[in-house]
Design a protein around this motif. Structure first.
Motif, PDB file in Angstrom:
ATOM      1  N   ALA A 236       0.835  -1.203   0.000  1.00 13.78           N
ATOM      2  CA  ALA A 236       0.000   0.000   0.000  1.00 13.78           C
ATOM      3  C   ALA A 236       0.869   1.253   0.000  1.00 13.78           C
ATOM      4  CB  ALA A 236      -0.919  -0.011   1.227  1.00 13.78           C
ATOM      5  N   LEU A 237       1.907   1.238   0.819  1.00 10.68           N
ATOM      6  CA  LEU A 237       2.790   2.396   0.929  1.00 10.68           C
ATOM      7  C   LEU A 237       3.531   2.646  -0.380  1.00 10.68           C
ATOM      8  CD1 LEU A 237       3.651   4.459   3.062  1.00 10.68           C
ATOM      9  CD2 LEU A 237       5.532   2.955   3.686  1.00 10.68           C
ATOM     10  N   LEU A 238       4.003   1.583  -1.019  1.00 10.73           N
ATOM     11  CA  LEU A 238       4.731   1.733  -2.276  1.00 10.73           C
ATOM     12  C   LEU A 238       3.881   2.406  -3.350  1.00 10.73           C
ATOM     13  CD1 LEU A 238       6.582  -1.706  -2.489  1.00 10.73           C
ATOM     14  CD2 LEU A 238       7.668   0.542  -2.360  1.00 10.73           C
ATOM     15  N   GLN A 239       2.589   2.116  -3.359  1.00 12.27           N
ATOM     16  CA  GLN A 239       1.729   2.655  -4.402  1.00 12.27           C
ATOM     17  C   GLN A 239       1.526   4.169  -4.285  1.00 12.27           C
ATOM     18  OE1 GLN A 239      -1.646   0.002  -5.835  1.00 12.27           O
ATOM     19  NE2 GLN A 239      -1.199  -0.947  -3.868  1.00 12.27           N
ATOM     20  N   LEU A 240       1.897   4.737  -3.142  1.00 13.56           N
ATOM     21  CA  LEU A 240       1.788   6.182  -2.988  1.00 13.56           C
ATOM     22  C   LEU A 240       2.832   6.930  -3.808  1.00 13.56           C
ATOM     23  CD1 LEU A 240       0.976   6.512   0.815  1.00 13.56           C
ATOM     24  CD2 LEU A 240      -0.562   6.820  -1.115  1.00 13.56           C
ATOM     25  N   THR A 241       3.793   6.197  -4.404  1.00 15.10           N
ATOM     26  CA  THR A 241       4.736   6.851  -5.315  1.00 15.10           C
ATOM     27  C   THR A 241       4.091   7.145  -6.668  1.00 15.10           C
ATOM     28  OG1 THR A 241       5.563   4.727  -6.164  1.00 15.10           O
ATOM     29  CG2 THR A 241       6.700   5.671  -4.253  1.00 15.10           C
ATOM     30  N   VAL A 242       3.007   6.454  -6.984  1.00 13.62           N
ATOM     31  CA  VAL A 242       2.414   6.560  -8.324  1.00 13.62           C
ATOM     32  C   VAL A 242       1.958   7.977  -8.673  1.00 13.62           C
ATOM     33  CG1 VAL A 242       0.564   5.731  -9.833  1.00 13.62           C
ATOM     34  CG2 VAL A 242       1.802   4.128  -8.368  1.00 13.62           C
ATOM     35  N   PRO A 243       1.262   8.698  -7.766  1.00 13.32           N
ATOM     36  CA  PRO A 243       0.869  10.057  -8.130  1.00 13.32           C
ATOM     37  C   PRO A 243       2.051  10.964  -8.460  1.00 13.32           C
ATOM     38  CG  PRO A 243      -0.386   9.318  -6.238  1.00 13.32           C
ATOM     39  CD  PRO A 243       0.670   8.288  -6.477  1.00 13.32           C
ATOM     40  N   VAL A 244       3.166  10.775  -7.748  1.00 19.56           N
ATOM     41  CA  VAL A 244       4.364  11.578  -8.039  1.00 19.56           C
ATOM     42  C   VAL A 244       4.901  11.241  -9.428  1.00 19.56           C
ATOM     43  CG1 VAL A 244       6.692  12.153  -7.282  1.00 19.56           C
ATOM     44  CG2 VAL A 244       4.904  11.703  -5.586  1.00 19.56           C
ATOM     45  N   ILE A 245       4.941   9.943  -9.742  1.00 20.40           N
ATOM     46  CA  ILE A 245       5.402   9.521 -11.065  1.00 20.40           C
ATOM     47  C   ILE A 245       4.470  10.054 -12.146  1.00 20.40           C
ATOM     48  CG2 ILE A 245       5.890   7.532 -12.553  1.00 20.40           C
ATOM     49  CD1 ILE A 245       6.448   5.920  -9.996  1.00 20.40           C
ATOM     50  N   ALA A 246       3.155   9.974 -11.895  1.00 22.57           N
ATOM     51  CA  ALA A 246       2.180  10.458 -12.873  1.00 22.57           C
ATOM     52  C   ALA A 246       2.317  11.956 -13.096  1.00 22.57           C
ATOM     53  CB  ALA A 246       0.765  10.116 -12.407  1.00 22.57           C
ATOM     54  N   MET A 247       2.562  12.701 -12.018  1.00 22.47           N
ATOM     55  CA  MET A 247       2.736  14.148 -12.152  1.00 22.47           C
ATOM     56  C   MET A 247       3.973  14.466 -12.986  1.00 22.47           C
ATOM     57  SD  MET A 247       1.193  16.945 -11.263  1.00 22.47           S
ATOM     58  CE  MET A 247       0.225  16.519  -9.818  1.00 22.47           C
ATOM     59  N   ALA A 248       5.068  13.751 -12.742  1.00 27.15           N
ATOM     60  CA  ALA A 248       6.285  13.965 -13.524  1.00 27.15           C
ATOM     61  C   ALA A 248       6.061  13.608 -14.986  1.00 27.15           C
ATOM     62  CB  ALA A 248       7.428  13.127 -12.949  1.00 27.15           C
ATOM     63  N   ALA A 249       5.315  12.532 -15.241  1.00 24.95           N
ATOM     64  CA  ALA A 249       5.010  12.144 -16.621  1.00 24.95           C
ATOM     65  C   ALA A 249       4.132  13.187 -17.295  1.00 24.95           C
ATOM     66  CB  ALA A 249       4.316  10.779 -16.630  1.00 24.95           C
TER      67      ALA A 249
END
Length: 289
Positions: A236-249
């Motif tokens: 669950a904690l690891l998936q919180l990186t996804v919004p940051v990655i999506a914003m950078a993309a």
């Protein structure tokens, strides 16, 4: 090192789904439900072909499909509908914040007791996402989009928890996608016809196929492969990186403007995740928790 690389590939695939959905549905290239249907069908075909090539069977009648396919279908519908109105950053906050709560609750029910640093890290990461994604103006949040994304969050959280028991990830993911097609097809046929409905374009179809076959089908199969090696709270904690990655993309691919708030909030989010996973502590042994 290979395990870490696989996790990174999965997280990038998750972020790519947000970008592809936003480009297709948010860009008016395809109807939200049609996008979900094509995405599910492409994922089902891709994985079914790969499983058959390996001379393996698809467990379409296994009891686990009730939870797996059901939660996947809820996620696909809610995710697509929400991006008709919702900003990608705010959508990511609601989705992965809801996933965090769902998976932590599931982990607790399952008997897991996350250490204090994981709770603190999760709180810091959520605070960073709130700072990153919360609208700067006073505009009201679109209620339908928020409800749809919350439903998607619960669906994805349950799907991820169920995936921890997967024994043959590719075949089980493929079977889940196969069972998600009929309800999506039925919903497509029964949904009200809008006067100014969105016309389906070739671009929309292509984006849905890529999202289904590549970033969803293969990405989710890989996710089912790594999940048994992770604790529920950790995944669950690891998936919180996804919004940051999506914003950078979004900055790199969609021409969005990067701000100091994005940089600061991204640092808080990633710092919280690093603390929650114990990356700032001296390790006396290895663990996949």
């Amino acid at each position: 090192m290979r395990f870490v690389f696989l996790i990174c590939v999965v997280l990038v695939a998750f972020a790519s789904n947000s970008i592809l959905n936003r480009m297709a549905v948010g860009g008016g290239e395809i109807d939200a439900i049609v996008f979900a249907l094509v995405r599910a069908f492409a994922g089902a075909v891709t994985l079914a072909v790969l499983v058959l090539i390996q001379r393996r069977g698809l467990p379409v009648l296994a009891p686990a499909r009730i939870v797996g396919a059901g939660s996947l279908t809820v996620y696909l519908i809610g995710f697509s509908i929400s991006y008709i109105q919702m900003d990608a950053g705010l959508g990511a906050l609601i989705l992965f914040g809801g996933v965090q709560v769902t998976m932590f609750a599931g982990a607790l029910i399952g008997g897991e007791r996350p250490p204090a640093r994981r709770w603190i890290g999760a709180a810091l990461a959520l605070a960073g996402l709130a700072w990153l994604s919360w609208p700067s103006g006073a505009a009201a949040l679109p209620a339908v989009a928020v409800i749809a994304m919350l439903a998607a969050a619960v669906g994805w959280g349950i799907y991820s928890l169920a995936g921890r028991r997967a024994t043959y990830p590719m075949a089980e993911t493929g079977a889940n996608f196969i069972w998600s097609v009929p309800p999506l097809l039925l919903l497509t046929l029964l949904r009200p016809v809008q006067i100014d409905g969105v016309a389906t374009t070739v671009t929309g179809i292509v984006l849905a196929v890529v999202a289904g076959g590549l970033t969803s089908g293969l990405g989710y199969a890989l996710w089912y492969d790594v999940l048994p090696k992770l604790r529920g709270s950790t995944s669950a904690l690891l998936q919180l990186t996804v919004p940051v990655i999506a914003m950078a993309a979004g900055v790199a691919l969609l021409g969005e403007v990067i701000t100091w708030r994005m940089v600061g909030a991204g640092a808080v989010t990633l710092g919280g995740i690093a603390y929650g996973l114990g990356l700032f502590q001296r390790r006396t042994g290895s663990s996949t928790s």
